[in-house]
Scaffold this motif. Sequence first.
Motif, short mmCIF file in Angstrom:
data_model
loop_
_atom_site.label_atom_id
_atom_site.label_comp_id
_atom_site.label_asym_id
_atom_site.label_seq_id
_atom_site.Cartn_x
_atom_site.Cartn_y
_atom_site.Cartn_z
N TYR A 95 4.02 -21.04 38.42
CA TYR A 95 4.73 -20.17 39.37
C TYR A 95 5.15 -18.86 38.72
O TYR A 95 5.40 -18.80 37.52
N VAL A 96 5.22 -17.83 39.56
CA VAL A 96 5.74 -16.52 39.16
C VAL A 96 6.71 -16.10 40.27
O VAL A 96 6.33 -16.04 41.44
N ILE A 97 7.96 -15.85 39.89
CA ILE A 97 8.97 -15.40 40.85
C ILE A 97 9.45 -14.04 40.38
O ILE A 97 9.84 -13.87 39.22
N LYS A 98 9.41 -13.06 41.28
CA LYS A 98 9.89 -11.72 40.98
C LYS A 98 10.94 -11.34 42.01
O LYS A 98 10.78 -11.64 43.19
N TRP A 99 12.01 -10.69 41.54
CA TRP A 99 13.04 -10.24 42.46
C TRP A 99 13.72 -8.99 41.93
O TRP A 99 13.68 -8.71 40.75
N GLN A 100 14.30 -8.28 42.86
CA GLN A 100 15.08 -7.09 42.54
C GLN A 100 16.35 -7.17 43.37
O GLN A 100 16.29 -7.25 44.60
N GLU A 101 17.49 -7.15 42.71
CA GLU A 101 18.76 -7.32 43.40
C GLU A 101 19.15 -6.11 44.25
O GLU A 101 19.60 -6.26 45.38
N THR A 102 19.01 -4.93 43.68
CA THR A 102 19.33 -3.71 44.41
C THR A 102 18.20 -2.70 44.19
O THR A 102 17.39 -2.85 43.28
N LYS A 103 18.19 -1.67 44.99
CA LYS A 103 17.16 -0.64 44.87
C LYS A 103 17.16 0.01 43.48
O LYS A 103 16.12 0.41 42.97
N ASP A 104 18.32 0.08 42.85
CA ASP A 104 18.45 0.73 41.55
C ASP A 104 18.32 -0.21 40.36
O ASP A 104 18.31 0.24 39.21
N SER A 105 18.24 -1.50 40.59
CA SER A 105 18.12 -2.46 39.48
C SER A 105 16.65 -2.69 39.13
O SER A 105 15.76 -2.42 39.93
N GLN A 106 16.42 -3.23 37.95
CA GLN A 106 15.04 -3.47 37.54
C GLN A 106 14.53 -4.78 38.14
O GLN A 106 15.31 -5.66 38.49
#
Length: 65
Positions: free
Chosen positions: A46-57
């Motif tokens: 599995y590969v999970i990608k996420w970004q918490e806010t528009k300005d976070s990595q």
Amino acid sequence: MNCELEKYEVTIYSRWGQKVFESSLPRNSWDGTFKGRQVKQGVYYYVIKWQETKDSQVETLKGNT
């Protein structure tokens, strides 16, 4: 804790690299099927990608189960 994400993506692959599941909705979970049929027991990557806010990595989590 309820947290909305800017971006989210989960992808699951068979041991041979075939994509068996993909979703961009955090509430969608894999039901263990591919093309309407139950997959065989085994190791899946599995590969999970996420970004918490528009300005976070973008964060990435990879592994197998």
